[in-house]
Design an enzyme around this catalytic site. Structure first.
Site, PDB file in Angstrom:
ATOM      1  N   LYS A 156       5.707   3.863   9.273  1.00 55.34           N
ATOM      2  CA  LYS A 156       4.404   3.236   9.017  1.00 55.34           C
ATOM      3  C   LYS A 156       3.468   3.394  10.226  1.00 55.34           C
ATOM      4  O   LYS A 156       2.265   3.583  10.054  1.00 55.34           O
ATOM      5  CB  LYS A 156       4.583   1.759   8.618  1.00 55.34           C
ATOM      6  CG  LYS A 156       5.364   1.574   7.307  1.00 55.34           C
ATOM      7  CD  LYS A 156       4.710   2.300   6.126  1.00 55.34           C
ATOM      8  CE  LYS A 156       5.429   2.085   4.813  1.00 55.34           C
ATOM      9  NZ  LYS A 156       4.786   2.772   3.679  1.00 55.34           N
ATOM     10  N   ALA A 190       4.705   3.895 -10.682  1.00 59.79           N
ATOM     11  CA  ALA A 190       5.362   3.345 -11.878  1.00 59.79           C
ATOM     12  C   ALA A 190       5.551   1.837 -11.807  1.00 59.79           C
ATOM     13  O   ALA A 190       5.775   1.186 -12.830  1.00 59.79           O
ATOM     14  CB  ALA A 190       6.716   4.025 -12.091  1.00 59.79           C
ATOM     15  N   TYR A 224      11.758   2.283   9.140  1.00 61.11           N
ATOM     16  CA  TYR A 224      10.606   1.976   8.285  1.00 61.11           C
ATOM     17  C   TYR A 224       9.365   1.741   9.171  1.00 61.11           C
ATOM     18  O   TYR A 224       8.284   2.266   8.903  1.00 61.11           O
ATOM     19  CB  TYR A 224      10.935   0.735   7.453  1.00 61.11           C
ATOM     20  CG  TYR A 224       9.851   0.301   6.487  1.00 61.11           C
ATOM     21  CD1 TYR A 224       9.747   0.868   5.222  1.00 61.11           C
ATOM     22  CD2 TYR A 224       8.930  -0.692   6.841  1.00 61.11           C
ATOM     23  CE1 TYR A 224       8.760   0.452   4.322  1.00 61.11           C
ATOM     24  CE2 TYR A 224       7.940  -1.109   5.957  1.00 61.11           C
ATOM     25  CZ  TYR A 224       7.863  -0.529   4.702  1.00 61.11           C
ATOM     26  OH  TYR A 224       6.881  -0.936   3.818  1.00 61.11           O
TER      27      TYR A 224
HETATM   28  N1  LIG Z   1       6.421  -4.675  -0.750  1.00 61.44           N
HETATM   29  C1  LIG Z   1       5.997  -4.856   0.490  1.00 61.44           C
HETATM   30  O1  LIG Z   1       6.237  -5.915   1.109  1.00 61.44           O
HETATM   31  C2  LIG Z   1       5.167  -3.825   1.146  1.00 61.44           C
HETATM   32  C3  LIG Z   1       5.140  -2.512   0.713  1.00 61.44           C
HETATM   33  N2  LIG Z   1       4.370  -1.597   1.372  1.00 61.44           N
HETATM   34  C4  LIG Z   1       4.349  -0.211   0.966  1.00 61.44           C
HETATM   35  O2  LIG Z   1       3.767  -0.107  -0.315  1.00 61.44           O
HETATM   36  C5  LIG Z   1       4.238   1.080  -0.960  1.00 61.44           C
HETATM   37  C6  LIG Z   1       4.705   0.731  -2.361  1.00 61.44           C
HETATM   38  O3  LIG Z   1       5.807  -0.148  -2.250  1.00 61.44           O
HETATM   39  P1  LIG Z   1       6.169  -1.277  -3.318  1.00 61.44           P
HETATM   40  O4  LIG Z   1       5.212  -1.254  -4.423  1.00 61.44           O
HETATM   41  O5  LIG Z   1       6.401  -2.512  -2.561  1.00 61.44           O
HETATM   42  O6  LIG Z   1       7.588  -0.728  -3.780  1.00 61.44           O
HETATM   43  P2  LIG Z   1       8.250  -0.503  -5.210  1.00 61.44           P
HETATM   44  O7  LIG Z   1       9.650  -0.154  -4.925  1.00 61.44           O
HETATM   45  O8  LIG Z   1       7.932  -1.632  -6.101  1.00 61.44           O
HETATM   46  O9  LIG Z   1       7.469   0.795  -5.761  1.00 61.44           O
HETATM   47  C7  LIG Z   1       7.608   2.034  -5.153  1.00 61.44           C
HETATM   48  C8  LIG Z   1       7.439   3.125  -6.189  1.00 61.44           C
HETATM   49  O10 LIG Z   1       7.570   4.376  -5.509  1.00 61.44           O
HETATM   50  C9  LIG Z   1       8.424   5.203  -6.270  1.00 61.44           C
HETATM   51  N3  LIG Z   1       9.083   6.184  -5.392  1.00 61.44           N
HETATM   52  C10 LIG Z   1      10.083   5.980  -4.511  1.00 61.44           C
HETATM   53  N4  LIG Z   1      10.468   7.126  -3.956  1.00 61.44           N
HETATM   54  C11 LIG Z   1       9.681   8.086  -4.486  1.00 61.44           C
HETATM   55  C12 LIG Z   1       9.613   9.497  -4.324  1.00 61.44           C
HETATM   56  N5  LIG Z   1      10.442  10.146  -3.505  1.00 61.44           N
HETATM   57  N6  LIG Z   1       8.680  10.181  -5.019  1.00 61.44           N
HETATM   58  C13 LIG Z   1       7.854   9.536  -5.882  1.00 61.44           C
HETATM   59  N7  LIG Z   1       7.897   8.228  -6.102  1.00 61.44           N
HETATM   60  C14 LIG Z   1       8.802   7.498  -5.400  1.00 61.44           C
HETATM   61  C15 LIG Z   1       9.417   4.278  -6.932  1.00 61.44           C
HETATM   62  O11 LIG Z   1      10.043   4.874  -8.063  1.00 61.44           O
HETATM   63  C16 LIG Z   1       8.517   3.104  -7.284  1.00 61.44           C
HETATM   64  O12 LIG Z   1       7.928   3.263  -8.544  1.00 61.44           O
HETATM   65  C17 LIG Z   1       5.335   1.651  -0.056  1.00 61.44           C
HETATM   66  O13 LIG Z   1       4.796   2.691   0.718  1.00 61.44           O
HETATM   67  C18 LIG Z   1       5.697   0.457   0.821  1.00 61.44           C
HETATM   68  O14 LIG Z   1       6.236   0.868   2.043  1.00 61.44           O
HETATM   69  C19 LIG Z   1       3.587  -1.933   2.431  1.00 61.44           C
HETATM   70  C20 LIG Z   1       3.560  -3.218   2.882  1.00 61.44           C
HETATM   71  C21 LIG Z   1       4.357  -4.268   2.303  1.00 61.44           C
HETATM   72  C1  LIG Z   2      14.472  -9.791   4.602  1.00 58.80           C
HETATM   73  C2  LIG Z   2      13.135 -10.268   4.231  1.00 58.80           C
HETATM   74  C3  LIG Z   2      11.991  -9.322   4.483  1.00 58.80           C
HETATM   75  C4  LIG Z   2      12.162  -8.044   3.793  1.00 58.80           C
HETATM   76  C5  LIG Z   2      11.015  -7.135   4.100  1.00 58.80           C
HETATM   77  C6  LIG Z   2      11.048  -5.985   3.209  1.00 58.80           C
HETATM   78  C7  LIG Z   2      10.081  -5.089   3.131  1.00 58.80           C
HETATM   79  C8  LIG Z   2       8.880  -5.192   3.876  1.00 58.80           C
HETATM   80  C9  LIG Z   2       7.962  -4.200   3.833  1.00 58.80           C
HETATM   81  C10 LIG Z   2       6.781  -4.260   4.607  1.00 58.80           C
HETATM   82  O1  LIG Z   2       6.025  -3.293   4.688  1.00 58.80           O
HETATM   83  C11 LIG Z   2       6.536  -5.540   5.315  1.00 58.80           C
HETATM   84  C12 LIG Z   2       5.326  -5.630   6.012  1.00 58.80           C
HETATM   85  C13 LIG Z   2       5.045  -6.436   6.993  1.00 58.80           C
HETATM   86  C14 LIG Z   2       5.865  -7.271   7.824  1.00 58.80           C
HETATM   87  C15 LIG Z   2       5.650  -6.873   9.217  1.00 58.80           C
HETATM   88  C16 LIG Z   2       5.861  -7.574  10.269  1.00 58.80           C
HETATM   89  C17 LIG Z   2       6.371  -8.936  10.273  1.00 58.80           C
HETATM   90  C18 LIG Z   2       6.974  -9.227  11.615  1.00 58.80           C
HETATM   91  C19 LIG Z   2       8.387  -9.633  11.483  1.00 58.80           C
HETATM   92  C20 LIG Z   2       9.144  -9.406  12.773  1.00 58.80           C
HETATM   93  O2  LIG Z   2       8.739  -9.975  13.820  1.00 58.80           O
HETATM   94  O3  LIG Z   2      10.145  -8.684  12.766  1.00 58.80           O
END
Ligand SMILES: NC(=O)C1=CN([C@@H]2O[C@H](COP(=O)(O)OP(=O)(O)OC[C@H]3O[C@@H](n4cnc5c(N)ncnc54)[C@H](O)[C@@H]3O)[C@@H](O)[C@H]2O)C=CC1
Ligand SMILES: CCCCC/C=C\C=C\C(=O)C/C=C\C/C=C\CCCC(=O)O
Length: 263
Positions: A153, A14, A149
């Site tokens: 992962k 979404a 978290y």
């Molecule tokens: N934003 C970041 O820095 C990073 C995010 N990710 C991963 O990417 C993926 C997507 O995250 P984002 O787009 O950043 O987050 P976001 O919060 O923008 O989107 C996540 C979506 O997943 C949905 N969701 C949450 N719990 C759910 C459930 N139980 N069942 C179905 N849907 C659910 C939410 O409603 C939302 O639409 C996650 O797995 C996150 O861990 C990976 C690396 C970096």
């Molecule tokens: C408070 C600021 C950062 C918040 C981060 C929130 C979500 C991040 C989700 C990720 O999946 C991030 C992915 C990569 C970062 C991974 C490693 C960086 C190393 C940082 C460290 O040394 O702790």
């Protein structure tokens, strides 16, 4: 792999990364089933996509990936609606260190169950399929601020690699990969920054690292996702996406020897 006419399912679609993955699949001619627990946001997005791509190209299914019943039902509804299932992205994820058991249930159990459901459908199809699991750079190195978290992962990467090898050995015709983005500008990132329960020196240091690196845009990650979906030669590969270095496949020090089917 040509995406024209292919059928995809994306969890957590979404908003954020999931939404960007859906959009790049639609742009390349696929039909997409959008799954999300946030029903108003999912319905709103379906209406937006209807305007651009036509109402027959997508379906929105309210689904909490932690519910076995809802997830199973969503996979079967998708197959019923579009007739097949070629691409699955197990993407839904949260970052909640307080409710750490929920984080494990959503991030790891949701991905494992989604992978098993996808395998079950795809291995019966002549043309197989591809599964992309959204992990994170936090699956390759610790994100000190968020140990649970990080654990989920790392779990996704181990699970995906093991399943990919088993898939090759069993000649299931299904490819499995994991995507590992660094920090991405989404609501998840903002929610961690705004979380008052997480405070202190580790958070300050993490914010400094993030600012130094600079967060990725969702479109940069979606381009890498597309590469992974379309490249049929990379079963088991783990792709890392960084702001500076771009998208690269991770080289692991230890490779399993169980790679090919017995003669
Ligand atoms: N934003 C970041 O820095 C990073 C995010 N990710 C991963 O990417 C993926 C997507 O995250 P984002 O787009 O950043 O987050 P976001 O919060 O923008 O989107 C996540 C979506 O997943 C949905 N969701 C949450 N719990 C759910 C459930 N139980 N069942 C179905 N849907 C659910 C939410 O409603 C939302 O639409 C996650 O797995 C996150 O861990 C990976 C690396 C970096
Ligand atoms: C408070 C600021 C950062 C918040 C981060 C929130 C979500 C991040 C989700 C990720 O999946 C991030 C992915 C990569 C970062 C991974 C490693 C960086 C190393 C940082 C460290 O040394 O702790």
């Amino acid at each position: 792999m040509d995406l024209n006419g292919k059928v995809a399912l994306v969890t957590g679609s979404a908003q954020g990364l999931g939404r960007a993955f859906v959009e790049i699949l639609l742009k390349n001619g696929a039909k997409v089933s959008l799954l999300d627990v946030n029903v108003p946001k999912g319905e709103e997005l379906k209406a937006v996509f209807d305007q651009t791509y036509g109402p027959e190209q997508t379906i929105f299914i309210p689904c909490d990936v932690t519910s076995e019943v809802q997830l199973k039902d969503a996979f079967h509804k998708t197959k019923e609606k579009f007739g097949k299932l070629d691409i699955v992205c197990n993407n839904a994820g949260i970052a909640n260190e307080q409710d750490w058991e929920k984080t494990i249930t959503v991030n790891l159990n949701g991905v494992i169950r989604g992978t098993y459901l996808a395998m079950e459908i795809m291995k019966q199809q002549k043309e197989g399929g591809v599964i992309v699991n959204t992990a994170s750079v936090a699956g390759l190195e610790p994100l000190t601020l968020m140990p649970v978290y990080t654990a989920t992962k790392h779990g996704i990467i181990g699970f995906t690699r093991a399943m990919a090898t088993a898939s090759t050995i069993c000649k299931s015709g299904v490819r499995l990969n994991a995507l590992c983005p660094a920090f991405v500008q989404t609501n998840l990132l903002d929610s961690v920054i705004d979380d008052d329960q997480l405070a202190g020196v580790v958070k300050t240091m993490t914010i400094d690292i993030m600012k130094r690196i600079g967060p990725l845009n969702v479109s940069e990650v979606a381009e890498a996702f597309l590469q992974l979906v379309t490249d049929e030669s990379k079963n088991g590969a783990i792709m890392k996406i960084e702001k500076q270095g771009g998208a690269n496949y991770v080289q692991f020090q230890f490779n399993t020897e169980l790679k090919t089917a017995p003669k």
